[in-house]
Design a protein around this motif. Structure first.
Motif, PDB file in Angstrom:
ATOM      1  N   VAL A 161       0.837  -1.210   0.000  1.00 26.73           N
ATOM      2  CA  VAL A 161       0.000   0.000   0.000  1.00 26.73           C
ATOM      3  C   VAL A 161       0.868   1.254   0.000  1.00 26.73           C
ATOM      4  O   VAL A 161       0.598   2.222  -0.720  1.00 26.73           O
ATOM      5  CB  VAL A 161      -0.935  -0.001   1.230  1.00 26.73           C
ATOM      6  CG1 VAL A 161      -1.720   1.313   1.312  1.00 26.73           C
ATOM      7  CG2 VAL A 161      -1.897  -1.183   1.158  1.00 26.73           C
ATOM      8  N   ALA A 162       1.953   1.241   0.814  1.00 26.30           N
ATOM      9  CA  ALA A 162       2.819   2.424   0.934  1.00 26.30           C
ATOM     10  C   ALA A 162       3.686   2.626  -0.291  1.00 26.30           C
ATOM     11  O   ALA A 162       4.063   3.757  -0.618  1.00 26.30           O
ATOM     12  CB  ALA A 162       3.695   2.295   2.180  1.00 26.30           C
ATOM     13  N   ASN A 179      -1.962   5.550   7.157  1.00 20.14           N
ATOM     14  CA  ASN A 179      -2.261   4.197   6.671  1.00 20.14           C
ATOM     15  C   ASN A 179      -3.296   3.473   7.519  1.00 20.14           C
ATOM     16  O   ASN A 179      -3.871   2.472   7.072  1.00 20.14           O
ATOM     17  CB  ASN A 179      -0.977   3.359   6.632  1.00 20.14           C
ATOM     18  CG  ASN A 179      -0.085   3.733   5.463  1.00 20.14           C
ATOM     19  OD1 ASN A 179      -0.540   4.311   4.472  1.00 20.14           O
ATOM     20  ND2 ASN A 179       1.200   3.421   5.574  1.00 20.14           N
ATOM     21  N   ILE A 180      -3.533   3.953   8.730  1.00 22.82           N
ATOM     22  CA  ILE A 180      -4.530   3.297   9.580  1.00 22.82           C
ATOM     23  C   ILE A 180      -5.922   3.329   8.934  1.00 22.82           C
ATOM     24  O   ILE A 180      -6.749   2.437   9.170  1.00 22.82           O
ATOM     25  CB  ILE A 180      -4.572   3.962  10.981  1.00 22.82           C
ATOM     26  CG1 ILE A 180      -5.463   3.157  11.931  1.00 22.82           C
ATOM     27  CG2 ILE A 180      -5.032   5.399  10.890  1.00 22.82           C
ATOM     28  CD1 ILE A 180      -5.468   3.675  13.347  1.00 22.82           C
ATOM     29  N   LEU A 181      -6.173   4.332   8.087  1.00 23.75           N
ATOM     30  CA  LEU A 181      -7.479   4.443   7.441  1.00 23.75           C
ATOM     31  C   LEU A 181      -7.712   3.329   6.433  1.00 23.75           C
ATOM     32  O   LEU A 181      -8.843   2.867   6.255  1.00 23.75           O
ATOM     33  CB  LEU A 181      -7.603   5.804   6.750  1.00 23.75           C
ATOM     34  CG  LEU A 181      -7.516   7.029   7.672  1.00 23.75           C
ATOM     35  CD1 LEU A 181      -7.581   8.312   6.856  1.00 23.75           C
ATOM     36  CD2 LEU A 181      -8.634   6.981   8.717  1.00 23.75           C
ATOM     37  N   LEU A 186      -4.773  -4.629   9.486  1.00 25.36           N
ATOM     38  CA  LEU A 186      -3.345  -4.933   9.558  1.00 25.36           C
ATOM     39  C   LEU A 186      -2.733  -4.366  10.826  1.00 25.36           C
ATOM     40  O   LEU A 186      -1.856  -4.989  11.432  1.00 25.36           O
ATOM     41  CB  LEU A 186      -2.622  -4.360   8.338  1.00 25.36           C
ATOM     42  CG  LEU A 186      -2.927  -5.021   6.994  1.00 25.36           C
ATOM     43  CD1 LEU A 186      -2.247  -4.258   5.868  1.00 25.36           C
ATOM     44  CD2 LEU A 186      -2.469  -6.469   6.993  1.00 25.36           C
ATOM     45  N   LEU A 187      -3.186  -3.185  11.257  1.00 22.86           N
ATOM     46  CA  LEU A 187      -2.683  -2.596  12.502  1.00 22.86           C
ATOM     47  C   LEU A 187      -3.008  -3.488  13.692  1.00 22.86           C
ATOM     48  O   LEU A 187      -2.142  -3.726  14.553  1.00 22.86           O
ATOM     49  CB  LEU A 187      -3.285  -1.202  12.700  1.00 22.86           C
ATOM     50  CG  LEU A 187      -3.038  -0.542  14.066  1.00 22.86           C
ATOM     51  CD1 LEU A 187      -1.549  -0.365  14.322  1.00 22.86           C
ATOM     52  CD2 LEU A 187      -3.757   0.796  14.163  1.00 22.86           C
ATOM     53  N   VAL A 188      -4.227  -4.003  13.752  1.00 24.98           N
ATOM     54  CA  VAL A 188      -4.618  -4.879  14.864  1.00 24.98           C
ATOM     55  C   VAL A 188      -3.772  -6.146  14.863  1.00 24.98           C
ATOM     56  O   VAL A 188      -3.243  -6.564  15.909  1.00 24.98           O
ATOM     57  CB  VAL A 188      -6.122  -5.230  14.761  1.00 24.98           C
ATOM     58  CG1 VAL A 188      -6.505  -6.238  15.840  1.00 24.98           C
ATOM     59  CG2 VAL A 188      -6.970  -3.967  14.882  1.00 24.98           C
ATOM     60  N   MET A 189      -3.613  -6.775  13.695  1.00 22.06           N
ATOM     61  CA  MET A 189      -2.799  -7.989  13.602  1.00 22.06           C
ATOM     62  C   MET A 189      -1.338  -7.698  13.914  1.00 22.06           C
ATOM     63  O   MET A 189      -0.659  -8.493  14.586  1.00 22.06           O
ATOM     64  CB  MET A 189      -2.927  -8.583  12.199  1.00 22.06           C
ATOM     65  CG  MET A 189      -4.306  -9.120  11.876  1.00 22.06           C
ATOM     66  SD  MET A 189      -4.462  -9.586  10.136  1.00 22.06           S
ATOM     67  CE  MET A 189      -3.175 -10.812   9.984  1.00 22.06           C
TER      68      MET A 189
END
Length: 316
Positions: A161-162, A179-181, A186-189
């Motif tokens: 994504v980045a 990127n959290i949006l 992925l942030l949680v994992m």
């Protein structure tokens, strides 16, 4: 040139070690608030000098080496662990102009250092010639290797994504939106995998006091135990910094709080590590492995393929 780089490295490492010292104090204070009791409050005003008292105590304690231990490897193991935990800070940008070095594949270097950190723990468990230490080392090796796989897949999905493997470029690409949006799952994992990777509760199976006394560090005392302790907390701060860089825009913040944005986000994740320790009971080992191999691995693989397909389709 080498001398300048070494000085730059020290300018990053010394604040990290100070942050490690005060993270231990903050953890004890936050845990005391959750449990409605007083934390350290006697050494210095509000206990602010407690980390220095703990460090002095560990430095002056006798270094006990078991008779049947492999003495050379026993001494080297905590040094390896601490060195690799500090080496990961070489490419971490706290600001655009505040980093020791910069390469195009800085994320890969971080994964490499994280993988090599397992060796110190395995050597410590084996060289101690103790059943408790060996079992803790085996548990830690299996756990860290398992969750490095999921961490790698999650980072790959984020990198797709980045569009870059460089930390600075990833942060610069988040100037408009973080990127959290687009990568909240992925942030949680990533956060759960980070807790397991650092052997923190509720995934502290290698250091399970009820079964293994203290795991791979059972036979260590004094400065050796302190090195393992500092290595663990340096890794906690490092993985929290990486989380902020990958998902919360790094140093980008609000107009009035841009200067302190990184510190505020980092503090949030560090407090979250303490909250998880207080709030959740320890997992069983089979539950830990099942989560890594049967949940995060297939889900991470699916997200990588999905993100790749979306990016490829948009480019077409």
């Amino acid at each position: 040139m080498i001398l300048v780089s070494f000085i730059d490295f020290l300018l990053v490492v010394v604040p990290v070690l100070i942050a490690v010292a005060y993270l231990t104090l903050a953890e004890r204070k936050v845990m005391s608030l959750f449990q409605r009791r007083k934390g350290p409050n006697l050494v210095g005003p509000m206990g602010i000098l407690q980390p220095f008292a703990d460090a002095l105590k560990l430095l002056v304690k006798e270094i006990v080496i078991p008779v049947q231990a492999n003495k050379k490897m026993f001494i080297v193991a905590p040094i390896i662990t601490l060195c690799f935990s500090l080496l990961g800070w070489v490419f971490i940008p706290l600001r655009e102009d505040v980093l020791v070095s910069d390469i195009n594949v800085s994320i890969l270097f971080t994964l490499l250092v994280s993988a090599l950190g397992v060796y110190g723990i395995v050597i410590a468990g084996w060289s101690s010639n103790s059943k408790y230490s060996l079992l803790g080392a085996i548990r830690s090796a299996a756990q860290m290797i398992s969750y490095e796989v999921s961490l790698g897949l999650i980072i790959i999905a984020t990198v797709i994504v980045a569009g870059s493997l460089n930390y600075v470029e990833i942060i610069m690409n988040q100037e408009i939106y973080w990127n959290i949006l687009s990568c909240f799952p992925l942030l949680v994992m990533f956060y759960i995998s980070a807790v397991a990777e650092t052997n923190r509760p509720p995934f502290d199976l290698p250091e399970a006091e009820a079964e293994l006394v203290a795991g791979y560090s059972t036979e260590y005392s004094g400065i050796g135990f302190a090195m393992f302790y500092m290595g663990e907390y340096a890794n906690i701060i490092l993985i929290s910094c990486i989380t902020v860089i990958l998902y919360l825009g790094g140093w980008w913040g609000f107009i009035l709080f841009n200067q302190f944005s990184f510190v505020v986000k980092l503090s949030f994740f560090l407090i979250a590590f303490v909250w998880v320790r207080v709030a959740f009971p320890r997992f069983r080992y089979d539950q830990l492995m099942r989560l890594g191999w049967l949940v995060f691995l297939p889900v991470g693989t699916g997200i990588v393929l999905f993100n790749s397909g979306i990016i490829y389709g948009l480019n077409i």
